[in-house]
Each structure stands twice: as structure tokens, then as C-alpha cells.
Write a protein that holds these residues in place. Structure first.
Motif, PDB file in Angstrom:
ATOM      1  N   GLN A 149     113.305  28.427  17.296  1.00  0.00           N
ATOM      2  CA  GLN A 149     112.630  29.663  17.663  1.00  0.00           C
ATOM      3  C   GLN A 149     113.450  30.840  17.159  1.00  0.00           C
ATOM      4  O   GLN A 149     114.640  30.920  17.443  1.00  0.00           O
ATOM      5  CB  GLN A 149     112.470  29.753  19.176  1.00  0.00           C
ATOM      6  CG  GLN A 149     111.595  28.667  19.749  1.00  0.00           C
ATOM      7  CD  GLN A 149     111.530  28.712  21.265  1.00  0.00           C
ATOM      8  OE1 GLN A 149     112.316  29.378  21.921  1.00  0.00           O
ATOM      9  NE2 GLN A 149     110.582  27.984  21.829  1.00  0.00           N
TER      10      GLN A 149
ATOM     11  N   ASP B 280     105.121  27.256  12.112  1.00  0.00           N
ATOM     12  CA  ASP B 280     104.043  26.949  13.043  1.00  0.00           C
ATOM     13  C   ASP B 280     102.809  27.744  12.637  1.00  0.00           C
ATOM     14  O   ASP B 280     102.872  28.972  12.486  1.00  0.00           O
ATOM     15  CB  ASP B 280     104.477  27.304  14.465  1.00  0.00           C
ATOM     16  CG  ASP B 280     103.450  26.954  15.521  1.00  0.00           C
ATOM     17  OD1 ASP B 280     102.322  26.543  15.183  1.00  0.00           O
ATOM     18  OD2 ASP B 280     103.770  27.092  16.721  1.00  0.00           O
TER      19      ASP B 280
ATOM     20  N   TRP C 289     111.869  22.062  15.986  1.00  0.00           N
ATOM     21  CA  TRP C 289     111.338  23.413  15.936  1.00  0.00           C
ATOM     22  C   TRP C 289     112.443  24.346  16.400  1.00  0.00           C
ATOM     23  O   TRP C 289     113.028  24.119  17.447  1.00  0.00           O
ATOM     24  CB  TRP C 289     110.136  23.567  16.867  1.00  0.00           C
ATOM     25  CG  TRP C 289     108.905  22.863  16.401  1.00  0.00           C
ATOM     26  CD1 TRP C 289     108.401  21.690  16.882  1.00  0.00           C
ATOM     27  CD2 TRP C 289     108.026  23.276  15.360  1.00  0.00           C
ATOM     28  NE1 TRP C 289     107.257  21.362  16.200  1.00  0.00           N
ATOM     29  CE2 TRP C 289     107.005  22.315  15.270  1.00  0.00           C
ATOM     30  CE3 TRP C 289     108.007  24.365  14.498  1.00  0.00           C
ATOM     31  CZ2 TRP C 289     105.966  22.416  14.345  1.00  0.00           C
ATOM     32  CZ3 TRP C 289     106.970  24.460  13.577  1.00  0.00           C
ATOM     33  CH2 TRP C 289     105.972  23.496  13.505  1.00  0.00           C
TER      34      TRP C 289
ATOM     35  N   ARG D 234     109.842  24.836  11.674  1.00  0.00           N
ATOM     36  CA  ARG D 234     110.242  23.431  11.668  1.00  0.00           C
ATOM     37  C   ARG D 234     111.286  23.243  10.582  1.00  0.00           C
ATOM     38  O   ARG D 234     111.079  23.626   9.424  1.00  0.00           O
ATOM     39  CB  ARG D 234     109.022  22.551  11.399  1.00  0.00           C
ATOM     40  CG  ARG D 234     109.268  21.078  11.534  1.00  0.00           C
ATOM     41  CD  ARG D 234     109.275  20.671  12.964  1.00  0.00           C
ATOM     42  NE  ARG D 234     109.330  19.220  13.085  1.00  0.00           N
ATOM     43  CZ  ARG D 234     109.491  18.599  14.214  1.00  0.00           C
ATOM     44  NH1 ARG D 234     109.591  19.282  15.343  1.00  0.00           N
ATOM     45  NH2 ARG D 234     109.541  17.300  14.266  1.00  0.00           N
TER      46      ARG D 234
ATOM     47  N   ARG E  37     108.047  29.996  15.592  1.00  0.00           N
ATOM     48  CA  ARG E  37     108.590  28.640  15.507  1.00  0.00           C
ATOM     49  C   ARG E  37     108.625  28.197  14.051  1.00  0.00           C
ATOM     50  O   ARG E  37     107.640  28.346  13.327  1.00  0.00           O
ATOM     51  CB  ARG E  37     107.752  27.655  16.320  1.00  0.00           C
ATOM     52  CG  ARG E  37     107.862  27.859  17.790  1.00  0.00           C
ATOM     53  CD  ARG E  37     107.109  26.849  18.637  1.00  0.00           C
ATOM     54  NE  ARG E  37     106.178  25.991  17.967  1.00  0.00           N
ATOM     55  CZ  ARG E  37     106.071  24.682  18.188  1.00  0.00           C
ATOM     56  NH1 ARG E  37     106.837  24.076  19.065  1.00  0.00           N
ATOM     57  NH2 ARG E  37     105.167  23.959  17.549  1.00  0.00           N
TER      58      ARG E  37
END
Length: 151
Positions: free
Chosen positions: A82, A110, A80, A125, A123
Motif C-alpha cells: 500500500q 490494483d 500487495w 502487487r 495497492r
């Protein structure tokens, strides 16, 4: 790195908290096999990563039937990332997908990103090639030319 397999197994089990237990085996060449006894545990570990042991990132790979763990090229890790300072009007699926693609291979955003609650970051991925340096900033622009600044 000298690794005590029992210590690795105990530490990783306490972090991963598998429902059905796990086993760690040294397969040589700084490679270790993690065996989980329930498919849910495997998904939880893969989705929850990245994981580390003794300050080293564990590069995970779910092996297919008959795949040789000693020959698989281990060069990417899912994680993940940010993204901070994205203006509210830029938190759109297509823009976040582009942000993810600029960092690595986009997997998903997310699901809590779009729940209406303001957060200081989103977030995303991604799969990152560990043999390449990370990108630190990018300029984003909405369709039509509106700039969102650097993130």
C-alpha cells in the motif's frame, strides 16, 4: 517450528476456502506441499497472498512439471503493498509502476485504483526478495520536474 499437518490443513482451508478442497504434505526442511484440486483455487491462493501460518509468512511457489520441491530456492514472495500520501495528480500507471519497482519486482496495480473513487492509498502487487530489507520511503517526481513528495 513444530507443525501439526492436520491443523495446518484445516486452518489454511478455512482461510483459502478452496472450491475443490486441498491437501497439505510435510516434505521436510520446513517445507510443505499444498495440493489444490482445481486450477481456479491455485490462482486464488497465489493472487490472494501473502499467507501466514503461526505468524510465519508462507513463501509460495507453483511447481513446474518435474521440478524438485526440495531444491527450489524460496527467496521471494508476492504481495500487495500500500502506497499512501500520493498526490492525486501522481496516481498514474507509469508512476505507480516506478513505485512498485522501487519496492521489488512490479507485477500490476490494483484495477480499483483508477475507478474514480478517492482512496487513502493505492495497492501495487510486487514480488519482494525476503532476504533483503524493505524500503520504507521514496521521493516521486513527475516528468517535467514536479515533485510529489515522499511516500
Amino acid at each position: 517450528m513444530n507443525v501439526n499437518i492436520n491443523a495446518m490443513q484445516n486452518i489454511m482451508a478455512s482461510l483459502c476456502r478452496p472450491n475443490e478442497g486441498m491437501r497439505v504434505h510435510d516434505i521436510g526442511g520446513l517445507r510443505y506441499s499444498f495440493t489444490f484440486f482445481h486450477p481456479m483455487d491455485i490462482h486464488k491462493v497465489i493472487d490472494g497472498g501473502p499467507w501466514s501460518f503461526k505468524q510465519a509468512t508462507l513463501v509460495l511457489h507453483k511447481f513446474a512439471e518435474g521440478e524438485d520441491p526440495c531444491t527450489v530456492k524460496m527467496q521471494s514472495v508476492e504481495m500487495w503493498v500500500q502506497a499512501y500520501d500520493i498526490p492525486r495528480g501522481f496516481i498514474l500507471e507509469n508512476i505507480l509502476r516506478s513505485v512498485g519497482k522501487s519496492v521489488g519486482t512490479f507485477i500490476r496495480v490494483d484495477s480499483n485504483t483508477f475507478d474514480g473513487i478517492w482512496k487513502p492509498f493505492v495497492r501495487i502487487r510486487v514480488t519482494i526478495n525476503i532476504e533483503k530489507p524493505l524500503k520504507r520511503r521514496m521521493k516521486i517526481k513527475k516528468e517535467g520536474g514536479t515533485e510529489g513528495g515522499l511516500i
